[in-house]
Design an enzyme around this catalytic site. Structure first.
Site, PDB file in Angstrom:
ATOM      1  N   HIS A 187      -0.435  -1.650  -0.394  1.00  0.00           N
ATOM      2  CA  HIS A 187      -1.102  -1.526   0.671  1.00  0.00           C
ATOM      3  C   HIS A 187      -1.814  -0.085   0.455  1.00  0.00           C
ATOM      4  O   HIS A 187      -1.065   1.125   0.297  1.00  0.00           O
ATOM      5  CB  HIS A 187      -0.098  -1.066   1.771  1.00  0.00           C
ATOM      6  CG  HIS A 187       0.844  -2.552   2.040  1.00  0.00           C
ATOM      7  ND1 HIS A 187       0.618  -3.142   3.331  1.00  0.00           N
ATOM      8  CD2 HIS A 187       1.897  -3.129   1.566  1.00  0.00           C
ATOM      9  CE1 HIS A 187       1.555  -4.031   3.375  1.00  0.00           C
ATOM     10  NE2 HIS A 187       2.552  -4.043   2.129  1.00  0.00           N
ATOM     11  N   HIS A 234       1.231  -6.905  -4.010  1.00  0.00           N
ATOM     12  CA  HIS A 234       0.192  -6.388  -3.209  1.00  0.00           C
ATOM     13  C   HIS A 234       0.438  -4.904  -2.953  1.00  0.00           C
ATOM     14  O   HIS A 234       1.588  -4.645  -2.748  1.00  0.00           O
ATOM     15  CB  HIS A 234      -0.258  -6.984  -1.834  1.00  0.00           C
ATOM     16  CG  HIS A 234       1.122  -7.391  -1.043  1.00  0.00           C
ATOM     17  ND1 HIS A 234       2.105  -8.238  -0.953  1.00  0.00           N
ATOM     18  CD2 HIS A 234       1.442  -6.471   0.190  1.00  0.00           C
ATOM     19  CE1 HIS A 234       2.999  -8.116  -0.188  1.00  0.00           C
ATOM     20  NE2 HIS A 234       2.737  -7.189   0.391  1.00  0.00           N
TER      21      HIS A 234
END
Ligand code: AMP
Ligand code: ZN
Length: 137
Positions: A101, A99
């Site tokens: 951010h 992921h």
């Protein structure tokens, strides 16, 4: 991946605040935001970290990250923005589904600078490092 919380978010079996998606990537609000608007961009397929993404997945993540950086900064009327990715346990990764951010930043928000830098390279250190990286390309 059965036990992966982000795979469940993509599948819709646990709820999320979905922001956007494209063919290979999905974006949703971080539940514990560093600042309001903090968004996570992930591959739809389970890949543990950047090393496990395919070039196509990474391009999809990068496209969505750029698109959402523009939208989040504008929407939150931010003064700046960080794009950050933690990889592997010793890279600070807590959720083992890749992921990125996107974190809007505000003057005086007190969010720590992502990288704490050290003194400059010693003599010849930059050249030696450069050689190692180029050899790995
Ligand atoms: P990292 O430390 O880079 O692995 O970041 C993991 C991030 O996932 C943290 O910022 C968490 O707040 C966020 N997170 C964990 N579970 C959820 C969830 N169910 N929905 C949204 N964000 C989450
Ligand atoms: Zn997963």
């Amino acid at each position: 991946m059965e036990d992966c919380i982000f795979c469940k978010i993509v599948a819709g079996t646990i709820p999320s605040y979905k922001v956007a998606e494209n063919q290979l990537a999905f974006a949703f609000l971080d539940i514990h935001p560093a600042n309001p608007g903090h968004t996570l961009i992930i591959p739809k397929r389970h890949a543990e970290n950047v090393f496990e993404t395919t070039p196509e997945e990474w391009r999809a993540i990068a496209d969505l990250t750029r698109e959402l950086s523009i939208a989040v900064e504008k929407a939150m009327n931010a003064d700046g923005l960080n794009i950050k990715m933690n990889n592997r346990v010793h890279g600070g990764q807590d959720v083992m589904h890749a992921h990125v951010h996107v974190v809007p930043r505000f003057k005086g928000d007190g969010v720590v600078k992502p990288l704490v830098q050290k003194p400059a390279y010693h003599e010849g250190g930059a050249e030696a490092t450069l050689e190692k990286i180029k050899a790995a390309l």
